[in-house]
Design a protein around this motif. Sequence first.
Motif, mmCIF file in Angstrom:
data_model
loop_
_atom_site.group_PDB
_atom_site.id
_atom_site.type_symbol
_atom_site.label_atom_id
_atom_site.label_comp_id
_atom_site.label_asym_id
_atom_site.label_seq_id
_atom_site.Cartn_x
_atom_site.Cartn_y
_atom_site.Cartn_z
ATOM 1 N N GLY A 62 0.781 -1.234 0.000
ATOM 2 C CA GLY A 62 0.000 0.000 0.000
ATOM 3 C C GLY A 62 0.808 1.277 0.000
ATOM 4 N N SER A 63 2.088 1.194 -0.314
ATOM 5 C CA SER A 63 2.892 2.417 -0.346
ATOM 6 C C SER A 63 2.730 3.191 -1.650
ATOM 7 N N GLN A 64 2.146 2.545 -2.665
ATOM 8 C CA GLN A 64 1.804 3.203 -3.927
ATOM 9 C C GLN A 64 0.391 2.768 -4.307
ATOM 10 N N PRO A 65 -0.355 3.650 -4.945
ATOM 11 C CA PRO A 65 -1.688 3.253 -5.399
ATOM 12 C C PRO A 65 -1.586 2.122 -6.430
ATOM 13 N N CYS A 66 -2.466 1.183 -6.316
ATOM 14 C CA CYS A 66 -2.479 0.046 -7.232
ATOM 15 C C CYS A 66 -3.280 0.415 -8.480
ATOM 16 N N PRO A 67 -2.711 0.209 -9.671
ATOM 17 C CA PRO A 67 -3.461 0.484 -10.900
ATOM 18 C C PRO A 67 -4.736 -0.356 -10.963
ATOM 19 N N ASP A 68 -5.736 0.176 -11.606
ATOM 20 C CA ASP A 68 -7.034 -0.498 -11.694
ATOM 21 C C ASP A 68 -6.930 -1.918 -12.237
ATOM 22 N N GLN A 69 -6.040 -2.137 -13.202
ATOM 23 C CA GLN A 69 -5.946 -3.472 -13.802
ATOM 24 C C GLN A 69 -5.502 -4.541 -12.813
ATOM 25 N N TRP A 70 -4.865 -4.146 -11.709
ATOM 26 C CA TRP A 70 -4.383 -5.117 -10.713
ATOM 27 C C TRP A 70 -5.251 -5.150 -9.462
ATOM 28 N N GLN A 71 -6.203 -4.239 -9.364
ATOM 29 C CA GLN A 71 -7.121 -4.247 -8.223
ATOM 30 C C GLN A 71 -8.020 -5.473 -8.306
ATOM 31 N N GLY A 72 -8.390 -6.008 -7.169
ATOM 32 C CA GLY A 72 -9.315 -7.129 -7.158
ATOM 33 C C GLY A 72 -9.015 -8.099 -6.032
ATOM 34 N N PRO A 73 -9.702 -9.224 -6.037
ATOM 35 C CA PRO A 73 -9.590 -10.167 -4.924
ATOM 36 C C PRO A 73 -8.199 -10.763 -4.724
ATOM 37 N N ILE A 74 -7.459 -10.971 -5.803
ATOM 38 C CA ILE A 74 -6.128 -11.556 -5.632
ATOM 39 C C ILE A 74 -5.183 -10.540 -5.007
ATOM 40 N N MET A 75 -5.252 -9.295 -5.447
ATOM 41 C CA MET A 75 -4.408 -8.263 -4.839
ATOM 42 C C MET A 75 -4.798 -8.080 -3.372
ATOM 43 N N GLU A 76 -6.060 -8.195 -3.064
ATOM 44 C CA GLU A 76 -6.492 -8.101 -1.660
ATOM 45 C C GLU A 76 -5.858 -9.215 -0.835
ATOM 46 N N ARG A 77 -5.796 -10.418 -1.390
ATOM 47 C CA ARG A 77 -5.123 -11.525 -0.690
ATOM 48 C C ARG A 77 -3.639 -11.252 -0.540
ATOM 49 N N MET A 78 -3.032 -10.644 -1.561
ATOM 50 C CA MET A 78 -1.606 -10.302 -1.455
ATOM 51 C C MET A 78 -1.386 -9.287 -0.340
ATOM 52 N N ARG A 79 -2.333 -8.404 -0.146
ATOM 53 C CA ARG A 79 -2.191 -7.343 0.858
ATOM 54 C C ARG A 79 -2.246 -7.852 2.295
ATOM 55 N N THR A 80 -2.715 -9.068 2.521
ATOM 56 C CA THR A 80 -2.760 -9.590 3.887
ATOM 57 C C THR A 80 -1.362 -9.816 4.439
ATOM 58 N N LEU A 81 -0.437 -10.144 3.557
ATOM 59 C CA LEU A 81 0.962 -10.432 3.907
ATOM 60 C C LEU A 81 1.104 -11.547 4.939
ATOM 61 N N SER A 82 0.036 -12.284 5.231
ATOM 62 C CA SER A 82 0.094 -13.359 6.220
ATOM 63 C C SER A 82 0.896 -14.557 5.720
ATOM 64 N N TYR A 83 1.213 -14.600 4.467
ATOM 65 C CA TYR A 83 1.929 -15.707 3.851
ATOM 66 C C TYR A 83 3.443 -15.517 3.868
ATOM 67 N N VAL A 84 3.923 -14.322 4.251
ATOM 68 C CA VAL A 84 5.363 -14.052 4.260
ATOM 69 C C VAL A 84 5.963 -14.679 5.519
#
Length: 88
Positions: A62-84
């Motif tokens: 979330g340090s840069q706005p995500c372009p519309d083409q990448w917005q969506g449920p998969i990017m939301e899952r990436m944003r959890t960072l619980s997998y790192v």
Amino acid sequence: MDYETRLKRLRFRAWHRGTKEADLMIGGFFDAHGASLSPAELDWFEALLEEQDVDIMAWAIGSQPCPDQWQGPIMERMRTLSYVPVAR
């Protein structure tokens, strides 16, 4: 290419990004979610891998706005960072 070969190829690409941080974030995400992605979601992820690592990481944290083409449920899952993986 068959499904298993595609998953192996994407896993390799996700884990060989060029920096350890990108490997952990992008590769860790693929390890956690790759097997459950639909063929369309795999297409999305494969296209995302063509982007620069610094951009993918910035959109995910979330340090840069995500372009519309990448917005969506998969990017939301990436944003959890619980997998790192985090050493404790």
